[in-house]
Scaffold this motif. Sequence first.
Motif, PDB file in Angstrom:
ATOM      1  N   LEU A   3       0.809  -1.225   0.000  1.00  0.00           N
ATOM      2  CA  LEU A   3       0.000   0.000   0.000  1.00  0.00           C
ATOM      3  C   LEU A   3       0.839   1.271   0.000  1.00  0.00           C
ATOM      4  CD1 LEU A   3      -2.864  -0.938   2.494  1.00  0.00           C
ATOM      5  CD2 LEU A   3      -2.973  -0.846   0.018  1.00  0.00           C
ATOM      6  N   THR A   4       2.049   1.200   0.513  1.00  0.00           N
ATOM      7  CA  THR A   4       2.844   2.418   0.650  1.00  0.00           C
ATOM      8  C   THR A   4       4.030   2.458  -0.296  1.00  0.00           C
ATOM      9  OG1 THR A   4       2.254   2.363   2.978  1.00  0.00           O
ATOM     10  CG2 THR A   4       3.987   3.896   2.350  1.00  0.00           C
ATOM     11  N   LEU A   5       4.809   1.408  -0.268  1.00  0.00           N
ATOM     12  CA  LEU A   5       6.055   1.469  -1.046  1.00  0.00           C
ATOM     13  C   LEU A   5       5.806   1.350  -2.556  1.00  0.00           C
ATOM     14  CD1 LEU A   5       8.431  -0.593   1.278  1.00  0.00           C
ATOM     15  CD2 LEU A   5       8.126   1.875   1.128  1.00  0.00           C
ATOM     16  N   LEU A   6       4.873   0.490  -2.926  1.00  0.00           N
ATOM     17  CA  LEU A   6       4.635   0.328  -4.369  1.00  0.00           C
ATOM     18  C   LEU A   6       4.148   1.615  -5.038  1.00  0.00           C
ATOM     19  CD1 LEU A   6       3.255  -3.287  -4.807  1.00  0.00           C
ATOM     20  CD2 LEU A   6       5.470  -2.379  -5.458  1.00  0.00           C
ATOM     21  N   PRO A   7       3.147   2.308  -4.421  1.00  0.00           N
ATOM     22  CA  PRO A   7       2.743   3.581  -5.052  1.00  0.00           C
ATOM     23  C   PRO A   7       3.899   4.571  -5.147  1.00  0.00           C
ATOM     24  CG  PRO A   7       1.124   2.919  -3.435  1.00  0.00           C
ATOM     25  CD  PRO A   7       2.267   1.968  -3.295  1.00  0.00           C
ATOM     26  N   ILE A   8       4.758   4.598  -4.106  1.00  0.00           N
ATOM     27  CA  ILE A   8       5.884   5.533  -4.154  1.00  0.00           C
ATOM     28  C   ILE A   8       6.849   5.114  -5.268  1.00  0.00           C
ATOM     29  CG2 ILE A   8       7.900   6.402  -2.892  1.00  0.00           C
ATOM     30  CD1 ILE A   8       6.167   6.331  -0.360  1.00  0.00           C
ATOM     31  N   ASN A  44       6.065   3.548  -7.914  1.00  0.00           N
ATOM     32  CA  ASN A  44       5.387   3.900  -9.171  1.00  0.00           C
ATOM     33  C   ASN A  44       5.544   5.399  -9.474  1.00  0.00           C
ATOM     34  OD1 ASN A  44       3.751   3.269 -11.425  1.00  0.00           O
ATOM     35  ND2 ASN A  44       2.012   4.215 -10.393  1.00  0.00           N
ATOM     36  N   LEU A  45       5.426   6.199  -8.401  1.00  0.00           N
ATOM     37  CA  LEU A  45       5.579   7.650  -8.541  1.00  0.00           C
ATOM     38  C   LEU A  45       6.994   7.987  -9.025  1.00  0.00           C
ATOM     39  CD1 LEU A  45       3.446   9.817  -7.894  1.00  0.00           C
ATOM     40  CD2 LEU A  45       4.575  10.184  -5.710  1.00  0.00           C
ATOM     41  N   VAL A  46       7.974   7.286  -8.460  1.00  0.00           N
ATOM     42  CA  VAL A  46       9.370   7.517  -8.865  1.00  0.00           C
ATOM     43  C   VAL A  46       9.525   7.175 -10.351  1.00  0.00           C
ATOM     44  CG1 VAL A  46      11.766   6.763  -8.564  1.00  0.00           C
ATOM     45  CG2 VAL A  46      10.316   7.148  -6.553  1.00  0.00           C
ATOM     46  N   ALA A  47       8.975   6.042 -10.742  1.00  0.00           N
ATOM     47  CA  ALA A  47       9.078   5.639 -12.153  1.00  0.00           C
ATOM     48  C   ALA A  47       8.395   6.668 -13.048  1.00  0.00           C
ATOM     49  CB  ALA A  47       8.446   4.265 -12.342  1.00  0.00           C
ATOM     50  N   MET A  48       7.217   7.117 -12.630  1.00  0.00           N
ATOM     51  CA  MET A  48       6.486   8.121 -13.433  1.00  0.00           C
ATOM     52  C   MET A  48       7.296   9.397 -13.597  1.00  0.00           C
ATOM     53  SD  MET A  48       2.723   7.707 -11.762  1.00  0.00           S
ATOM     54  CE  MET A  48       1.831   8.925 -12.649  1.00  0.00           C
ATOM     55  N   SER A  49       8.006   9.776 -12.535  1.00  0.00           N
ATOM     56  CA  SER A  49       8.701  11.068 -12.552  1.00  0.00           C
ATOM     57  C   SER A  49       9.816  11.109 -13.602  1.00  0.00           C
ATOM     58  CB  SER A  49       9.253  11.390 -11.166  1.00  0.00           C
ATOM     59  OG  SER A  49      10.359  10.568 -10.881  1.00  0.00           O
ATOM     60  N   PHE A  50      10.221   9.954 -14.112  1.00  0.00           N
ATOM     61  CA  PHE A  50      11.258   9.930 -15.152  1.00  0.00           C
ATOM     62  C   PHE A  50      10.651   9.757 -16.552  1.00  0.00           C
ATOM     63  CE2 PHE A  50      13.602   8.604 -11.342  1.00  0.00           C
ATOM     64  CZ  PHE A  50      14.606   9.551 -11.359  1.00  0.00           C
ATOM     65  N   HIS A  51       9.344   9.883 -16.629  1.00  0.00           N
ATOM     66  CA  HIS A  51       8.680   9.676 -17.927  1.00  0.00           C
ATOM     67  C   HIS A  51       7.718  10.811 -18.257  1.00  0.00           C
ATOM     68  CE1 HIS A  51       9.982   5.559 -16.981  1.00  0.00           C
ATOM     69  NE2 HIS A  51       9.951   5.350 -18.278  1.00  0.00           N
ATOM     70  N   ASP A  52       7.449  10.954 -19.529  1.00  0.00           N
ATOM     71  CA  ASP A  52       6.299  11.732 -19.989  1.00  0.00           C
ATOM     72  C   ASP A  52       5.203  10.717 -20.247  1.00  0.00           C
ATOM     73  OD1 ASP A  52       6.563  14.429 -20.016  1.00  0.00           O
ATOM     74  OD2 ASP A  52       7.554  14.526 -21.975  1.00  0.00           O
ATOM     75  N   ILE A  53       4.003  10.996 -19.762  1.00  0.00           N
ATOM     76  CA  ILE A  53       2.930  10.011 -19.928  1.00  0.00           C
ATOM     77  C   ILE A  53       1.810  10.637 -20.748  1.00  0.00           C
ATOM     78  CG2 ILE A  53       1.265   8.525 -18.734  1.00  0.00           C
ATOM     79  CD1 ILE A  53       3.331   8.698 -16.340  1.00  0.00           C
ATOM     80  N   ALA A  54       1.540  10.037 -21.867  1.00  0.00           N
ATOM     81  CA  ALA A  54       0.468  10.555 -22.737  1.00  0.00           C
ATOM     82  C   ALA A  54      -0.510   9.423 -23.016  1.00  0.00           C
ATOM     83  CB  ALA A  54       1.065  11.067 -24.031  1.00  0.00           C
ATOM     84  N   TRP A  55      -1.724   9.803 -23.393  1.00  0.00           N
ATOM     85  CA  TRP A  55      -2.761   8.808 -23.682  1.00  0.00           C
ATOM     86  C   TRP A  55      -3.136   8.880 -25.151  1.00  0.00           C
ATOM     87  CZ3 TRP A  55      -4.740   5.318 -20.135  1.00  0.00           C
ATOM     88  CH2 TRP A  55      -4.308   5.511 -18.829  1.00  0.00           C
ATOM     89  N   ALA A  56      -3.074   7.754 -25.804  1.00  0.00           N
ATOM     90  CA  ALA A  56      -3.496   7.709 -27.207  1.00  0.00           C
ATOM     91  C   ALA A  56      -4.094   6.339 -27.486  1.00  0.00           C
ATOM     92  CB  ALA A  56      -2.316   7.961 -28.130  1.00  0.00           C
ATOM     93  N   ASP A  57      -5.149   6.342 -28.253  1.00  0.00           N
ATOM     94  CA  ASP A  57      -5.863   5.106 -28.590  1.00  0.00           C
ATOM     95  C   ASP A  57      -6.239   4.304 -27.347  1.00  0.00           C
ATOM     96  OD1 ASP A  57      -5.480   5.754 -31.276  1.00  0.00           O
ATOM     97  OD2 ASP A  57      -3.486   4.843 -31.251  1.00  0.00           O
ATOM     98  N   GLY A  58      -6.554   5.017 -26.301  1.00  0.00           N
ATOM     99  CA  GLY A  58      -7.042   4.356 -25.094  1.00  0.00           C
ATOM    100  C   GLY A  58      -5.967   3.728 -24.235  1.00  0.00           C
TER     101      GLY A  58
END
Lengths: 302, 450
Positions: A33-38, A40-54
Motif C-alpha cells: 500500500l505504501t512502497l509500491l505507489p511511491i 510507481n511515482l518515482v518511475a512516473m517522474s522519469f517519464h512523460d505520460i500521454a494517452w493515445a488510442d485508449g
Amino acid sequence: MPALPLPPMAKIGIDRKWRAIGLAPSLLVFAGLTLLPIANLVAMSFHDIAWADGISRWTFVGFRHYQALPEDMLLRAGLGNTIFFAVVSTLTQMLLAFVLALFVSRIHRGRVLYRTLFILPILVPAIVIGAIWKLMLNYDFGLVNDFIGLFGAAPRDWLGERALALWSVIVVDVWHWTPFCFLLLLAGFESLPQDVYEAARVDGVGPLSELRYITLPLMLPTIAVTLGFRLILAFKVFDEIYLLTGGGPGTATEVLSFTVYRRFFTQDRAGYGAAMSLFAMTLVAVLAITAMTAARRRQTRS
Amino acid sequence: MTVRTTRRSALKAIAAIGAAPLGFHIGTARGQAARQQPFTIIINQSPWFNGFRAVVERYQRESGNSVTLDVVSFAESLEKQRNSVRARQGVSDLLIMNGLFYQEFYHGGFVQPIHDIDPAFRLDPQMLTLADTVFWNEQTKTHDPRTGKLMSVPISGLIPVLYYRADLYQEKNLQVPDTFEQLLANARALNSPRVYGMVQRGARGLTEVSFDWFPYFNGFGGSIFRNEDQGDFTVTINSPEGKAALDFYLQLAREAGHPQTGGQGQAQVIQNIVTGRAAQAMIVIAAWAQMEDPQRSAVVGKINVARVPHAAGHRPGPPLGHWLGGIPKNVPRERQVAALAFLNWFQQRNSQVAYLEGGAPPVRQDVLADPQLGAQPRNRWMRALADSSEFVRRMWTIPEGAQMVSVLDLRLNQAVIGEMTSAAALNTIADEIHAIVRTAGYRTGKLPNL
C-alpha cells in the motif's frame, strides 16, 4: 518423558522467528500500500505520460522533470506561501490552543461544556467550512463586511485582494485546526503529575513561576509532538485553498499541494506532477524528521 | 482567424426538415428506448443541470429504463471522466464533456464513434452541431463533418450573452449595445454607488476570467493561434488585437465594474445580477433560469439578454463553452446501446421542449426558432441565442486545453488585479502556450513581444 526446557538463547531465537512470521503479512500489506505507489511515482517522474488510442504511452525523459522544477514559477510561489502559511498558522494555533487548554485544565465547573465548544470547528467537514467562510467573507453580502460597516469601515474583498487573501485563509485555518492542538495539549495538561504542583505551592511558587518552571518544561514533549504534527498537516494544506480561493488572486494563495494538484490532475502532466509530488514528499519528510529529532533531543535534555 | 463557424449546419437542417425521415427516426428512438440496461451519466452541476435532470426523469418515466446521474463539480467532472475512460472497464456510460476538454477524449481514443454502436443512428438534422465539434476525423485531427465520424451528441450549447437590466435601460434611455464602446458607455451611465455598471468574471479558477475575456478577445479580432485548422499553431495571442481586448476589459472593470473584479467568479457575478447589485454582465445563457426564479432572483421580469457586443469593424465572437454527450469505448456494449438510446430520445423535439421547460437551453434549432415558444416572456432569451449562433467560435481543437486554460486564467487574473500590465500578461501567456504546443510537437512559433 517430559520435554527438556530449551536454553534461553534458543527460546529467544524461536520467539523472533514467530514474531517475524506473525508480522510478515502486515509488512507485506504495508509495502503493497505504501512502497509500491511511491515506487510507481518515482518511475512516473522519469517519464512523460500521454494517452493515445485508449492506452498510456510512457516516454523516458531522464531527469528533465526534476530539472524543470526550479524554473516553475507556480512551484516557487507555492513553496513560499506554504512556508509562510504553515509557520504563521501553526504558531498562532499553538499559542491559542495552549492558553485554552491551560484554562480548561484549571477549571472544574463547566469543563466538559468548554471542551465541547472548543472542539466544535474540527468536527465540521471542510466543505461546509469552505461554504460558511466564503459566504461570511463575501465582498458584497458577507457578514464580516456588514460588521465592519457598522464602524464606518469600507468593505474589503477578503479572499480577492492580494494583500488579504492568504491572511484570510490563515484565519480560517486557525479557526478550523486550533481544536486539534487544543485536544492534544489538554491531554498533556491532564496527565501532568499533580504532586509537583502541590510541592511547588507548599514552597510558595507563584502562578507565573509555576507556568515557566514547571508547566512548560513538563509540557515540552507534548508541545513538540503537537507542533510537529500540526506543522506537517499545515504543509499539506489543500482543502481550504481549493474551497476558498483556488490559489488566487494571482498566486497570492498558491500552495504546494495545490500546485501539485494543478500540474498532476487538472493539467494531466502525470510525469512532471510525480516529480513535484516527490519533491513535496521529501520536504514534508525532512520536516517531520527534523521535528521529531528536535523533540527527542529536548526530551532527553529535560 | 483560425476557427470559423457558420450557421451552415443549422440552415441545412432547416432546409432538410421537410425531407427528414421522421417516421423512421422516431421509430428507431422508440425501439431503442424500449428495454435497456441501467446506465450511468456523469455530469457536472451546471446552471442548466436542473433542466437535464428533468428530462432524465421524464425519460425514465416514459421508457421504464433506469438512469443514474453522477453529479459532480466542474473540475471533478474532468477528473472523474478521465479516471473512468482510462480504467480497464469504465463506470461512466455517458460522458457529458465540456467544450474545453472534450478534445482530449477524442484525441486519446476514448470515445466510441456513434455509428460503431448503432450504424442506423442519425443525428437529427435539427440538432445544432456546435461548430461541428460533434464530428472528428482522427487522421486529420479536425472537426470535419464530411470526413469525420460522429462522436457525440450536443447536450448544451452554452455561449455567453449580455444580460442587462431592461428596466434601468428604459429609465436611462439606453440602447442595447452593439459595440464595445456602446457597452462601456452604458456601463458608465448605469454605474452608481448602489449598482455596478458591469460585473466581470475576473477571478482565477479552472476557467473563470479566460472564458469571460474571450468574447472581448474574439470581438476585437484576436485568436490564440494563427491558423489552427491548417495546422499552424503560431501563438498570436499577444497581437495588437489581443492587447486592445485586454486593455478594454480592464478599462471596463476600472471605470464601471465591480471594485474587486479579480475576486469575482461565475457564482458571484450571477449573485450580483440576481440581487440587483449589477446592471450588466456577460454570462452563459444557461444562467437564465435563475433570473426568472422568484426564489432566487430579486429582478424577475427586469432582465433581458442580447448577443455579446464587438469592436467596431469586427464580428462578435461568443466563445463556445458547450457540452457534448459521448459514449466511452471501455463500457459493456449493452450499456453503450442504453446510453445511445437515451441520446436518441434526447434529440427528439418533445424531449427538447421538456428540456426547455425544465430550465435548460435546448440544442434543437426548430425548438430555439419556434415562434410560439419564443413569444413566451420567460423564453425571451431565445432570440439572443439565435442571433449569436452564426458568430459562435470554438476555443481550440487540441487536447492541451487544460494546460492552456490554466495559463490563461492565472495571467489574465494577474492583469486584472494589477500584478502585471496587459502587455506583460499577454507576452507571458504567449511564451507559456508556445512552450506547451512546442513540447506537444505542433508546428508553432510566436509573435515578437508587445
